[in-house]
Write a protein that holds these residues in place. Structure first.
Motif, PDB file in Angstrom:
ATOM      1  N   VAL B 223       0.853  -1.192   0.000  1.00 28.95           N
ATOM      2  CA  VAL B 223       0.000   0.000   0.000  1.00 28.95           C
ATOM      3  C   VAL B 223       0.887   1.239   0.000  1.00 28.95           C
ATOM      4  O   VAL B 223       1.795   1.353   0.806  1.00 28.95           O
ATOM      5  CB  VAL B 223      -0.902  -0.003   1.247  1.00 28.95           C
ATOM      6  CG1 VAL B 223      -1.768   1.235   1.300  1.00 28.95           C
ATOM      7  CG2 VAL B 223      -1.748  -1.254   1.276  1.00 28.95           C
ATOM      8  N   SER B 224       0.601   2.138  -0.895  1.00 24.00           N
ATOM      9  CA  SER B 224       1.412   3.352  -0.950  1.00 24.00           C
ATOM     10  C   SER B 224       1.054   4.256   0.220  1.00 24.00           C
ATOM     11  O   SER B 224       0.020   4.089   0.860  1.00 24.00           O
ATOM     12  CB  SER B 224       1.157   4.086  -2.256  1.00 24.00           C
ATOM     13  OG  SER B 224      -0.067   4.794  -2.159  1.00 24.00           O
ATOM     14  N   LEU B 225       1.913   5.186   0.481  1.00 25.71           N
ATOM     15  CA  LEU B 225       1.688   6.109   1.597  1.00 25.71           C
ATOM     16  C   LEU B 225       0.368   6.850   1.432  1.00 25.71           C
ATOM     17  O   LEU B 225      -0.370   7.084   2.378  1.00 25.71           O
ATOM     18  CB  LEU B 225       2.835   7.122   1.671  1.00 25.71           C
ATOM     19  CG  LEU B 225       4.166   6.605   2.197  1.00 25.71           C
ATOM     20  CD1 LEU B 225       5.220   7.679   2.061  1.00 25.71           C
ATOM     21  CD2 LEU B 225       4.045   6.175   3.634  1.00 25.71           C
ATOM     22  N   PHE B 226       0.119   7.234   0.180  1.00 25.87           N
ATOM     23  CA  PHE B 226      -1.099   8.004  -0.031  1.00 25.87           C
ATOM     24  C   PHE B 226      -2.344   7.180   0.218  1.00 25.87           C
ATOM     25  O   PHE B 226      -3.325   7.672   0.767  1.00 25.87           O
ATOM     26  CB  PHE B 226      -1.093   8.572  -1.448  1.00 25.87           C
ATOM     27  CG  PHE B 226      -2.205   9.541  -1.678  1.00 25.87           C
ATOM     28  CD1 PHE B 226      -3.168   9.299  -2.643  1.00 25.87           C
ATOM     29  CD2 PHE B 226      -2.321  10.686  -0.901  1.00 25.87           C
ATOM     30  CE1 PHE B 226      -4.189  10.188  -2.845  1.00 25.87           C
ATOM     31  CE2 PHE B 226      -3.343  11.571  -1.098  1.00 25.87           C
ATOM     32  CZ  PHE B 226      -4.283  11.319  -2.078  1.00 25.87           C
ATOM     33  N   GLN B 227      -2.282   5.923  -0.199  1.00 22.17           N
ATOM     34  CA  GLN B 227      -3.435   5.051   0.058  1.00 22.17           C
ATOM     35  C   GLN B 227      -3.632   4.884   1.552  1.00 22.17           C
ATOM     36  O   GLN B 227      -4.756   4.858   2.036  1.00 22.17           O
ATOM     37  CB  GLN B 227      -3.224   3.678  -0.592  1.00 22.17           C
ATOM     38  CG  GLN B 227      -3.591   3.675  -2.058  1.00 22.17           C
ATOM     39  CD  GLN B 227      -3.273   2.358  -2.707  1.00 22.17           C
ATOM     40  OE1 GLN B 227      -2.436   1.607  -2.233  1.00 22.17           O
ATOM     41  NE2 GLN B 227      -3.924   2.079  -3.808  1.00 22.17           N
ATOM     42  N   GLY B 228      -2.502   4.789   2.280  1.00 22.69           N
ATOM     43  CA  GLY B 228      -2.605   4.673   3.735  1.00 22.69           C
ATOM     44  C   GLY B 228      -3.246   5.913   4.334  1.00 22.69           C
ATOM     45  O   GLY B 228      -4.095   5.832   5.227  1.00 22.69           O
ATOM     46  N   PHE B 229      -2.834   7.064   3.759  1.00 19.19           N
ATOM     47  CA  PHE B 229      -3.420   8.320   4.251  1.00 19.19           C
ATOM     48  C   PHE B 229      -4.914   8.333   4.010  1.00 19.19           C
ATOM     49  O   PHE B 229      -5.707   8.677   4.879  1.00 19.19           O
ATOM     50  CB  PHE B 229      -2.749   9.482   3.524  1.00 19.19           C
ATOM     51  CG  PHE B 229      -3.317  10.808   3.878  1.00 19.19           C
ATOM     52  CD1 PHE B 229      -4.202  11.440   3.023  1.00 19.19           C
ATOM     53  CD2 PHE B 229      -2.986  11.432   5.063  1.00 19.19           C
ATOM     54  CE1 PHE B 229      -4.726  12.665   3.347  1.00 19.19           C
ATOM     55  CE2 PHE B 229      -3.517  12.666   5.390  1.00 19.19           C
ATOM     56  CZ  PHE B 229      -4.383  13.285   4.531  1.00 19.19           C
ATOM     57  N   LYS B 230      -5.281   7.950   2.803  1.00 21.55           N
ATOM     58  CA  LYS B 230      -6.713   7.963   2.485  1.00 21.55           C
ATOM     59  C   LYS B 230      -7.485   6.991   3.348  1.00 21.55           C
ATOM     60  O   LYS B 230      -8.596   7.272   3.760  1.00 21.55           O
ATOM     61  CB  LYS B 230      -6.906   7.592   1.004  1.00 21.55           C
ATOM     62  CG  LYS B 230      -6.698   8.748   0.056  1.00 21.55           C
ATOM     63  CD  LYS B 230      -7.271   8.455  -1.299  1.00 21.55           C
ATOM     64  CE  LYS B 230      -6.451   7.392  -1.989  1.00 21.55           C
ATOM     65  NZ  LYS B 230      -6.939   7.132  -3.360  1.00 21.55           N
ATOM     66  N   SER B 232      -6.737   6.060   6.366  1.00 20.10           N
ATOM     67  CA  SER B 232      -6.848   6.495   7.756  1.00 20.10           C
ATOM     68  C   SER B 232      -7.801   7.663   7.887  1.00 20.10           C
ATOM     69  O   SER B 232      -8.565   7.750   8.831  1.00 20.10           O
ATOM     70  CB  SER B 232      -5.487   6.950   8.290  1.00 20.10           C
ATOM     71  OG  SER B 232      -4.483   6.072   7.883  1.00 20.10           O
ATOM     72  N   TYR B 233      -7.722   8.565   6.947  1.00 21.05           N
ATOM     73  CA  TYR B 233      -8.507   9.787   7.114  1.00 21.05           C
ATOM     74  C   TYR B 233      -9.318  10.053   5.859  1.00 21.05           C
ATOM     75  O   TYR B 233      -9.122  11.037   5.189  1.00 21.05           O
ATOM     76  CB  TYR B 233      -7.587  10.974   7.367  1.00 21.05           C
ATOM     77  CG  TYR B 233      -6.692  10.738   8.552  1.00 21.05           C
ATOM     78  CD1 TYR B 233      -5.389  10.303   8.375  1.00 21.05           C
ATOM     79  CD2 TYR B 233      -7.159  10.923   9.846  1.00 21.05           C
ATOM     80  CE1 TYR B 233      -4.585  10.074   9.455  1.00 21.05           C
ATOM     81  CE2 TYR B 233      -6.346  10.687  10.921  1.00 21.05           C
ATOM     82  CZ  TYR B 233      -5.051  10.265  10.731  1.00 21.05           C
ATOM     83  OH  TYR B 233      -4.247  10.043  11.790  1.00 21.05           O
ATOM     84  N   HIS B 235     -12.329  10.956   5.608  1.00 19.50           N
ATOM     85  CA  HIS B 235     -13.267  12.062   5.720  1.00 19.50           C
ATOM     86  C   HIS B 235     -12.567  13.405   5.644  1.00 19.50           C
ATOM     87  O   HIS B 235     -13.185  14.422   5.560  1.00 19.50           O
ATOM     88  CB  HIS B 235     -14.009  11.962   7.049  1.00 19.50           C
ATOM     89  CG  HIS B 235     -13.070  11.890   8.189  1.00 19.50           C
ATOM     90  ND1 HIS B 235     -12.486  10.723   8.600  1.00 19.50           N
ATOM     91  CD2 HIS B 235     -12.559  12.861   8.986  1.00 19.50           C
ATOM     92  CE1 HIS B 235     -11.696  10.975   9.620  1.00 19.50           C
ATOM     93  NE2 HIS B 235     -11.715  12.255   9.888  1.00 19.50           N
ATOM     94  N   SER B 236     -11.215  13.391   5.748  1.00 22.91           N
ATOM     95  CA  SER B 236     -10.523  14.667   5.842  1.00 22.91           C
ATOM     96  C   SER B 236     -10.303  15.316   4.490  1.00 22.91           C
ATOM     97  O   SER B 236      -9.805  16.404   4.405  1.00 22.91           O
ATOM     98  CB  SER B 236      -9.169  14.467   6.506  1.00 22.91           C
ATOM     99  OG  SER B 236      -8.393  13.613   5.691  1.00 22.91           O
ATOM    100  N   LYS B 237     -10.657  14.621   3.434  1.00 25.89           N
ATOM    101  CA  LYS B 237     -10.437  15.214   2.119  1.00 25.89           C
ATOM    102  C   LYS B 237     -11.717  15.850   1.615  1.00 25.89           C
ATOM    103  O   LYS B 237     -12.795  15.341   1.825  1.00 25.89           O
ATOM    104  CB  LYS B 237     -10.004  14.130   1.137  1.00 25.89           C
ATOM    105  CG  LYS B 237      -8.630  13.580   1.482  1.00 25.89           C
ATOM    106  CD  LYS B 237      -8.359  12.281   0.755  1.00 25.89           C
ATOM    107  CE  LYS B 237      -8.521  12.482  -0.710  1.00 25.89           C
ATOM    108  NZ  LYS B 237      -7.629  11.641  -1.499  1.00 25.89           N
ATOM    109  N   ASN B 238     -11.555  16.963   0.919  1.00 24.97           N
ATOM    110  CA  ASN B 238     -12.731  17.561   0.273  1.00 24.97           C
ATOM    111  C   ASN B 238     -13.094  16.692  -0.908  1.00 24.97           C
ATOM    112  O   ASN B 238     -12.266  16.414  -1.763  1.00 24.97           O
ATOM    113  CB  ASN B 238     -12.402  18.958  -0.226  1.00 24.97           C
ATOM    114  CG  ASN B 238     -11.934  19.828   0.920  1.00 24.97           C
ATOM    115  OD1 ASN B 238     -12.357  19.653   2.033  1.00 24.97           O
ATOM    116  ND2 ASN B 238     -11.033  20.753   0.630  1.00 24.97           N
ATOM    117  N   ASN B 245     -10.396   8.831  -8.452  1.00 28.83           N
ATOM    118  CA  ASN B 245      -9.792   8.197  -7.267  1.00 28.83           C
ATOM    119  C   ASN B 245     -10.690   8.348  -6.053  1.00 28.83           C
ATOM    120  O   ASN B 245     -10.964   7.412  -5.343  1.00 28.83           O
ATOM    121  CB  ASN B 245      -8.432   8.827  -6.947  1.00 28.83           C
ATOM    122  CG  ASN B 245      -7.407   8.500  -8.005  1.00 28.83           C
ATOM    123  OD1 ASN B 245      -7.572   7.497  -8.698  1.00 28.83           O
ATOM    124  ND2 ASN B 245      -6.397   9.317  -8.141  1.00 28.83           N
TER     125      ASN B 245
END
Lengths: 146, 672
Positions: B223-230, B232-233, B235-238, B245
């Protein structure tokens, strides 16, 4: 790799203060043995913000990740390029991006970033040119008065 | 470069020319040094060093100071001219100043021209320096780097005019490494502190080239870092709906959510199905019971009919007497067992106790409204109330025409109801017997009368027995002997002919030595009676008390010689015959004890506390809850008579009828 990297629009969207606080708290809470994912999350959140200082912090944090985690270096190239681009270090941004494109010539996010940097370069050149031109005009006017 | 430096010493202000040049030069030197280094670095950025490029720069940077010295030589001139005497010296001085002026002018003009040419100059040399092929890219590079220098936040001090800032930031590694490093580290650590790092990490200057020189391995497939970010959070993205994506990730999360909801709903469905099953099973059970009961009802009705026929045939044979047997037969023909033959309304409070002396005789009831009413069972009329007690009557016994009542006012009163039937008979014939009974002759108007119009039967009282110091809760009399139990923790034996107490038995002492249910001490005497019930026969007394124990006393010695332990609640009712003792208690059970062995023969469990019970050879009538519970001793079957709308407080059996009084203030007469 298209799903693995954010788009340019995503990079410009800003997190709310509370969301960033959540990331920051998680980063602090993990203390000495903080995982790379947490570091990245926080760094990414910082880079996304509009605040200049936070962007710089994010880039510093990403640089640390780059240096310390060899596995993630390729991804970090992109984020460092993005971060420097947002800060205005177009030279660094270009370098990182070019390096990424060497590894992955088909990455469309990297291509999009390269396009953005080139546009900025043109804009910069235009600004410097106009400044120089305006300076020249002022000097000639002064000399003529003499 | 050398020429530029050499021309400068001639420029200083004339009067101080001798003293200042060296100092000025030195002060001038450092900015020149910086300026030259800045030019060197800017060219270094493009990757090529130009020695010639540094030449025009000092002149540009020092273009600011030159205007200052030019006016001063002119001021010096007139001053020199003022001194006419030293004309030779002045002329020499003047010539020197003139030469200085011309030199200045020349240098200034060269400077200005070079300044004018400076940008062009720079571009020209750059153009010369670079190949034509990558002219555009290198020009762009340099200009972009210039713009990045100008506009970068790290050079914000350069914009303000801090030359040392420029020097430090523009990669002055070769010339002043420690200067740059400390500046950089200071700024970087300031940033690091804001990061709230643990302090173990020091921010090192970001050198893009250095970083890029490090080895960049192939990333491991995960899993790429960005996928991990997505992940985990998310709801934090607009949410940008146009970006595929984001739509994909939001769809994934939605799918997970719906799956979870599905499992929850399925588990709920399972639970509901299980409860439905149990309810269906219960329904079947109840239907079965209902069918059995109706069968039994039919059987009993048949038996009754047979008996009625027999009785009718018997009574036809014995016509000589009063019509009561006929009346009896008449009544029983039409009624099944368990039917409520009559309900006596009139009391305003919970019925506490009642007694009757025959199915067609007199019924006496007492209630918490402080009245004791006398009813005629043949006519169902209320004959009146018995006055005298100051608090409500808790217990009574009616035997033929003698009534004994025990009350909460600690007294026991005896009454004679023999005259009552006479007065009743006379009242029927002549309505105007007394003022108070004028309105009470017709129908059952007695039941609807208020207390005022109720007849007060004050001719019945015969005696009052005082001696108890607490409410009298139970009594039993036979012939001239009366036994009473009270909340003053004693049982007293009275002689009815004299009205005196002949024996007092202390319960507290007796209860302290037994091993009965021990929590009785916490019970409140307002809710539970100390002595729930008692009965005696000759010299044997049997008492049920608050501690759940049944005691057998010998009235000759006044001692309890036996205790039957088993109940876990206060005893409320008790009755014995030659073989058995039947006791009921607040612990919702009725126990049948064998008198010879002292052991329990049977336990009947109910759902409500048992308030009262009576038994005879064929059945036990228990007052527990809203209905009368009948236990057939022969067939060991349970049945119940419903009718009361609230708890049953007292039950009595008399031959073919049952009488019960309840918390709904009614007294009901049932056929057996």
């Amino acid at each position: 790799m298209t799903d693995n990297l954010p788009s340019m629009a995503d990079a410009d969207s800003c997190l709310s203060d509370s969301q960033l606080e959540v990331l920051r708290k998680q980063y602090i809470r993990e203390g000495e043995y903080v995982t790379e994912q947490t570091r990245f999350n926080y760094a990414w959140g910082l880079i996304k913000s509009k605040n200049r200082r936070e962007q710089t912090q994010g880039v510093l944090l990403l640089t640390d990740i780059y240096r310390e985690v060899p596995d993630r270096r390729r991804e970090c190239l992109f984020y460092l390029a993005l971060g420097h681009f947002k800060l205005g270090n177009y030279n660094d941004a270009r370098k990182f991006n070019e390096s990424l494109l060497e590894f992955e010539p088909n990455n469309h996010q990297a291509h999009a970033l390269r396009q953005e940097i080139e546009d900025q370069g043109y804009i910069g050149m235009a600004i410097v040119g106009t400044v120089a031109a305006v300076g020249t005009i002022i000097l000639t006017s002064l000399l003529k008065k003499k | 470069m050398s020429s530029a430096f050499q021309s400068e010493p001639a420029r200083p202000i004339a009067p101080f020319a001798s003293s200042l040049p060296s100092g000025m030069d030195r002060s001038r030197l450092s900015p020149n040094y910086a300026a030259s280094s800045s030019s060197a670095s800017s060219s270094a950025f493009s990757g090529r060093r130009k020695s010639t490029s540094s030449a025009p720069n000092p002149t540009t940077t020092t273009s600011a100071p030159p205007p200052l010295p030019t006016p001063t030589p002119t001021a010096v001139g007139p001053a020199a001219a003022a001194t006419g005497r030293h004309q030779s010296e002045t002329s020499s001085v003047f010539s020197q100043t003139i030469s200085g002026i011309t030199n200045t002018g020349r240098t200034f003009s060269t400077m200005v021209s070079s300044g004018l040419q400076q940008p062009r100059h720079r571009i020209m040399e750059l153009l010369h320096a670079f190949d034509v092929s990558d002219l555009a890219s290198s020009a762009r590079n340099t200009l972009s780097t210039t713009s990045s220098i100008v506009f970068s936040p790290l050079t914000v001090q350069a914009v303000k005019g801090d030359l040392t800032g420029i020097a430090s930031l523009t990669g002055l590694s070769g010339m002043a490494p420690h200067l740059m490093a400390t500046q950089y580290i200071r700024r970087a650590t300031a940033n690091a502190q804001a990061l709230a790092l643990t302090g173990s990490r020091q921010a090192v200057p970001m050198q893009a080239d250095e970083l890029l020189m490090e080895d960049i391995p192939e990333p491991a497939a995960r899993v790429s870092l960005f996928q991990g970010f997505k992940a985990s959070y998310p709801h934090s993205k607009n949410v940008d709906e146009d970006d595929p994506n984001l739509v994909f990730s939001s769809l994934l999360s939605e799918r997970e959510r719906t799956i979870k909801e599905q499992t929850v709903i399925q588990s709920e469905l399972g639970q509901v199905a299980a409860s439905i099953e149990t309810l269906v099973a219960r329904q079947k059970n109840l239907q079965y019971k209902l069918s059995k009961l109706s069968e039994r009802e039919d059987d009993l009705a048949d038996t009754l009919e047979e008996l009625n026929d027999k009785l009718a045939s018997v009574s036809e044979g014995a016509k000589a007497n009063d019509g009561e047997p006929l009346q009896l037969g008449y009544r029983e023909e039409t009624l099944d067992s368990g039917t409520c033959m009559h309900t006596f309304y009139g009391h305003d409070g919970v019925i506490t106790t009642l007694d009757l002396n025959g199915p067609y005789g007199t019924l006496v009831t007492a209630s918490k409204d402080n009245t004791t009413r006398v009813w005629d069972l043949s006519t169902f009329k209320c004959l009146g109330q018995l006055p005298g007690h100051e608090d409500y009557v808790e217990c009574m016994q009616l035997f033929q025409n003698t009534l004994v009542t025990g009350s909460r006012d600690s007294t026991i009163r005896t009454w004679n109801l023999a005259d009552l039937t006479h007065t009743q008979a006379t009242r029927d014939r002549s309505p105007t017997l007394s003022d108070s009974s004028s309105g009470s002759s017709d129908k059952d108007s007695c039941s609807r009368d208020s207390m005022d119009t109720l007849a007060v039967l004050d001719n019945c009282w015969t005696n009052t027995l005082s001696g108890h110091t607490g409410p009298v809760t139970c009594l039993y009399f036979e012939d001239q002997k009366l036994l009473s139990g009270s909340n003053d923790k004693t049982i007293k034996e009275w002689d009815l002919s004299t009205g005196q107490c002949v024996l007092t038995m202390d319960l507290l002492w007796a209860m302290g030595t037994s091993n009965s249910w021990s929590d009785w001490m916490d019970l409140d005497l307002r809710d539970n009676n100390y002595v729930g019930s008692l009965q005696f026969w000759q010299y044997a007394l049997c008492s049920g008390t608050i501690d759940g124990a049944i005691r057998m006393w010998d009235l000759r010695s006044g001692q309890a010689h036996r205790t039957l332990v088993g109940h876990t609640g206060p005893l409320t009712s008790l009755q014995f015959d030659d073989y058995h003792v039947v006791s009921g208690s607040i612990d919702k059970s009725v126990r049948i004890w064998d008198l010879r062995t002292g052991g329990i023969q049977e336990i009947l469990q109910y759902e409500e506390p048992v308030k009262s019970l009576r038994f005879d050879t064929s059945k036990i009538v228990v007052g527990s809850g809203d209905s009368l519970k009948i236990y057939d001793r022969v067939s060991q079957q349970h049945s119940y008579y419903t009718g009361h709308t609230n708890g049953v407080e007292s039950v009595r059996i008399s031959e073919s009828v049952l009488a019960s009084g309840g918390q709904d203030s009614t007294v009901r007469l049932w056929s057996r």
